[in-house]
Write a protein that holds these residues in place. Structure first.
Motif, PDB file in Angstrom:
ATOM      1  N   LEU A  82      65.926  37.979  64.147  1.00 31.89           N
ATOM      2  CA  LEU A  82      64.646  37.880  64.842  1.00 31.89           C
ATOM      3  C   LEU A  82      64.727  36.807  65.924  1.00 31.89           C
ATOM      4  N   PRO A  83      64.091  37.061  67.074  1.00 32.50           N
ATOM      5  CA  PRO A  83      64.055  35.996  68.091  1.00 32.50           C
ATOM      6  C   PRO A  83      63.098  34.890  67.655  1.00 32.50           C
ATOM      7  N   SER A  84      63.278  33.697  68.208  1.00 31.92           N
ATOM      8  CA  SER A  84      62.326  32.628  67.912  1.00 31.92           C
ATOM      9  C   SER A  84      61.038  32.870  68.697  1.00 31.92           C
ATOM     10  N   LYS A  85      61.196  33.503  69.839  1.00 33.05           N
ATOM     11  CA  LYS A  85      60.050  33.768  70.713  1.00 33.05           C
ATOM     12  C   LYS A  85      60.394  34.988  71.547  1.00 33.05           C
ATOM     13  N   GLY A  86      59.387  35.697  72.048  1.00 37.68           N
ATOM     14  CA  GLY A  86      59.652  36.828  72.915  1.00 37.68           C
ATOM     15  C   GLY A  86      59.696  38.137  72.153  1.00 37.68           C
ATOM     16  N   ARG A 145      79.233  39.552  52.747  1.00 41.20           N
ATOM     17  CA  ARG A 145      79.597  40.253  53.963  1.00 41.20           C
ATOM     18  C   ARG A 145      79.248  41.743  53.876  1.00 41.20           C
ATOM     19  N   GLU A 146      79.578  42.324  52.728  1.00 44.03           N
ATOM     20  CA  GLU A 146      79.284  43.750  52.542  1.00 44.03           C
ATOM     21  C   GLU A 146      77.779  43.995  52.553  1.00 44.03           C
ATOM     22  N   ILE A 147      77.043  43.050  51.957  1.00 48.58           N
ATOM     23  CA  ILE A 147      75.584  43.203  51.966  1.00 48.58           C
ATOM     24  C   ILE A 147      75.093  43.185  53.405  1.00 48.58           C
ATOM     25  N   GLY A 148      75.623  42.245  54.220  1.00 52.29           N
ATOM     26  CA  GLY A 148      75.251  42.176  55.626  1.00 52.29           C
ATOM     27  C   GLY A 148      75.581  43.471  56.353  1.00 52.29           C
ATOM     28  N   ARG A 195      68.605  37.694  44.806  1.00 54.88           N
ATOM     29  CA  ARG A 195      69.334  36.854  45.759  1.00 54.88           C
ATOM     30  C   ARG A 195      70.101  37.730  46.755  1.00 54.88           C
ATOM     31  N   ALA A 196      70.723  38.786  46.245  1.00 60.86           N
ATOM     32  CA  ALA A 196      71.497  39.676  47.118  1.00 60.86           C
ATOM     33  C   ALA A 196      70.591  40.271  48.189  1.00 60.86           C
ATOM     34  N   SER A 197      69.376  40.634  47.766  1.00 61.27           N
ATOM     35  CA  SER A 197      68.480  41.313  48.715  1.00 61.27           C
ATOM     36  C   SER A 197      67.973  40.357  49.788  1.00 61.27           C
ATOM     37  N   ARG A 198      68.101  39.043  49.555  1.00 61.47           N
ATOM     38  CA  ARG A 198      67.611  38.077  50.533  1.00 61.47           C
ATOM     39  C   ARG A 198      68.593  37.823  51.663  1.00 61.47           C
ATOM     40  N   TYR A 199      69.844  38.239  51.489  1.00 65.41           N
ATOM     41  CA  TYR A 199      70.789  38.019  52.583  1.00 65.41           C
ATOM     42  C   TYR A 199      70.381  38.877  53.767  1.00 65.41           C
ATOM     43  N   GLN A 200      70.464  38.274  54.958  1.00 68.67           N
ATOM     44  CA  GLN A 200      70.012  38.982  56.148  1.00 68.67           C
ATOM     45  C   GLN A 200      71.186  39.671  56.845  1.00 68.67           C
TER      46      GLN A 200
END
Ligand SMILES: Nc1ncnc2c1ncn2[C@@H]1O[C@H](COP(=O)(O)OP(=O)(O)OP(=O)(O)O)[C@@H](O)[C@H]1O
Ligand SMILES: [Mg+2]
Lengths: 225, 396
Positions: free
Chosen positions: A60-64, B295-298, B383-388
């Motif tokens: 996500l961007p910080s702004k925009g 990494r795989e989750i990402g 915890r796994a689901s929180r990785y972005q």
């Protein structure tokens, strides 16, 4: 002129966390039209990857805001963003991001499972894409049994399986030898020329200027023309 | 949905060591719980069986206030009319003092219990005769069979003459000389330790109890499943006898059996709390798996998997661990139970648990173990689901 496919407005990204906050993107306004092959260049640390991640809705961007196909994405929920990533965007990264526990075939097919489209023959498309990238014999090998160039071609096949309108590639040849690099770049060029897919490519390679329809330079988080 | 199973399965199967460790942890507790409930259940059955065989019969007819008000022959003759009854025998009790002289030394025991029996009827109404260690079971008046602790206390052996005395009565006929013909040893909880078994005629004379009257009639059945119906029938036969207490061995032995039951429940609680330990094992191993898959989750998130779907993938892993652990535990528990049912072993007190393996011992521990595994995996899965998704690129 073809229609706008991605539009960013005053995009800022400020990374907190470290000792000093880093302003990786500082008010980016960028418009990309359908069918363009955009090359993004810039020195290391200038914010290229950050821009690509945000345009690809991975961060996500910080702004925009980012407007994709006329849709304002900053108000979307995470599940809707996941759906756009799955259906409209194909990613190719420098580090061939495959799932090592899946075979080549399964890796390529995975986005169709997630997409859950009924009307495509996912298996046939997977096979034909693997043929396109020249890896049909490796279909049943596990992903980690391939060379770097082969993995990157699998990643490209995976990026294309849901027929996305945009392909985002972040130094896809950065870890490849020159022969594999050429193969991969030719593939990407063909996507743009034959399928009309929009390409946004980050590359240090000056060779790519010839393939691109437009080049932008990013320096210290700002676009220079 | 099927691909989520595929992902979950592959994530696990590529880490067989972790998978087996975690499911072994789950399996071990399930095994323990099954083992406990079956073996300790066997202890209760064993105690009940021994109390029925030795102490109170399957059904006991007695008078809390003292002697039964009807002559024994009348009650015994009546209950024997039911074909379900294989034997019935009278028993009379007294608290006595016992003496034994050997050379110049004399030994005595005060306050032990004497049990007067009818030797013939006793053969069909109890299994006391099976507990004889040395010598033989009682046959005539003038003889006694003593418990091994009494034998030790009196320094008596088979062939010794012992003198028994009523504690309450000092009259001329209040003592008896009896020859020890046998020594018996009963398992712990039968309450027959420190007992002298003698002919009922001797006991009655010593205690001045009128002929044909006893304290208790024990009734032995062909099949313990008929206990309740026979008891009903006896009760109906003696509706007007307010002094008669008619109780099954479960009722008479309630205090002893309840004590064992409570002990078992306590041990079961311990076993179930052992699940806490194995759920920690599941959490730890699931966390290890999740951390090695960032990494795989990402990557999965970047190609469109939602947080909820990542959660499901790792919950499925928890469920797979649960199923495996449950299978291991159930197989282990079943095998040990079947083995113990076939090959009874005596415990410390001489009690032989009567292990009966039934499939009902399985579902609850299996269900609890499975649920535990799934619950334990919720935190790692969350915890796994929180990785972005952008983390896919950070771990190069
Ligand atoms: N997750 C992060 N946390 C903190 N700072 C970050 C993070 N990601 C990037 N940065 C910082 O933001 C700036 C831009 O990084 P970015 O990766 O976008 O550069 P880049 O142009 O892709 O560089 P390169 O050509 O070396 O890949 C850098 O200063 C970097 O240190
Ligand atoms: Mg970069």
């Amino acid at each position: 002129m073809s229609k706008l496919i991605i539009q960013t407005r005053e995009l800022w990204k400020i990374y907190l966390g470290g000792t000093d906050p880093v302003s990786a993107l500082q008010g980016i306004n960028l418009e990309v039209r359908e069918g363009e092959f955009l090359l993004v260049r810039g020195p290391s640390g200038s914010g290229k990857s950050t821009l690509l991640k945000i345009m690809g809705l991975l961060d996500l961007p910080s702004k925009g805001t980012i407007i994709m196909d006329g849709l304002e994405t900053s108000k979307l929920r995470e599940t809707a963003r996941a759906k756009i990533r799955n259906q409209k965007i194909g990613f190719v990264f420098q580090s061939f991001n495959l799932i090592p526990e899946l075979t080549v075939f399964e890796n390529v097919m995975l986005p169709t499972w997630i997409n859950n489209r009924q009307n495509i023959n996912a298996k046939e498309e997977t096979s034909s894409l693997l043929k396109t990238v020249g890896l049909e014999e490796k279909a049943h090998n596990y992903a980690n049994e391939l060379s770097g160039g082969q993995m990157q071609r699998v990643a490209i096949a995976r990026a294309l399986i849901n027929n996305p309108s945009i392909v985002l590639a972040d130094e896809p040849t950065g870890n490849l030898d020159s022969k594999s690099s050429l193969q991969v770049m030719n593939l990407i060029k063909r996507l743009n020329e034959e399928n009309g897919q929009t390409i946004i490519l980050i590359s240090h390679d000056s060779e790519q200027e010839r393939n691109a329809t437009r080049v932008v330079n990013l320096i210290d988080g700002k676009l220079q023309n | 949905m099927r691909y989520l199973f595929l992902l979950a399965y592959r994530f696990l199967i590529k880490r067989k060591g972790s998978m087996f460790t975690a499911s072994a942890a789950v399996g071990a507790t399930i095994f323990l719980i099954i083992f406990n409930s079956v073996v300790l259940g066997g202890v209760v059955h064993g105690v009940t069986r021994d109390l029925g065989d030795m102490t109170w019969g399957h059904i006991s007819i007695y008078n809390e206030k003292g002697l039964l008000e009807r002559p024994d022959d009348q009650i015994i003759g009546h209950v024997l009319r039911d074909p379900a009854v294989v034997g019935a025998a009278p028993r009379t009790f007294a608290t006595i003092k016992a003496n034994h002289t050997l050379g110049l030394d004399s030994y005595s025991l005060f306050g032990i219990r004497a049990m007067g029996v009818d030797p013939i009827r006793e053969l069909s109404a109890s299994r006391l005769h099976d507990s004889i260690q040395e010598g033989e079971f009682l046959r005539h008046t003038g003889s006694a069979v003593i418990d091994d602790e009494v034998a030790k206390g009196l320094n008596a052996t088979v062939g010794s003459y012992i003198q028994l005395k009523s504690i309450s009565d000092e009259g001329p006929r209040s003592f008896r000389w009896l020859r020890v013909v046998g020594i018996f040893d009963v398992p712990g909880p039968t309450l027959l330790d420190e007992t002298v078994i003698m002919h009922q005629t001797d006991l009655r004379e010593m205690m001045k109890i009128k002929k044909n009257y006893s304290h208790e009639i024990i009734v032995r059945l062909r099949n313990t499943e008929e206990t309740e119906s026979v008891k009903k029938w006896i009760e109906n036969s003696y509706l007007n006898d307010n002094d008669l207490n008619i109780e099954t061995v479960d009722e008479r032995g309630r205090v002893v059996i309840t004590a064992y039951r409570e002990g078992i429940q306590f041990v079961n609680i311990l076993a179930y709390s052992g699940m806490m330990a194995s759920s920690l094992g599941v959490i730890t191993i699931m966390m290890m798996i999740v951390n090695s898959k960032v990494r795989e989750i990402g990557i999965l998130r970047s190609i469109g998997l939602t947080e909820g779907q990542v959660l499901i993938v790792f919950m499925i892993d928890g469920a797979i661990l649960g199923v495996l652990g449950t299978i291991f535990g159930a197989i282990g528990g079943t095998l040990i139970s079947l083995y113990l049912a076939q090959n009874p072993v005596a415990l410390f007190s001489g009690l032989v648990p009567e292990v009966r393996f039934t499939l009902d011992a399985l579902p609850i521990p299996m269900l609890v173990g499975f649920a535990m595994s799934v619950i334990a995996s919720t935190y790692p899965a969350w915890r796994a689901s929180r990785y972005q998704p952008e983390e896919a690129m950070r771990y190069v």
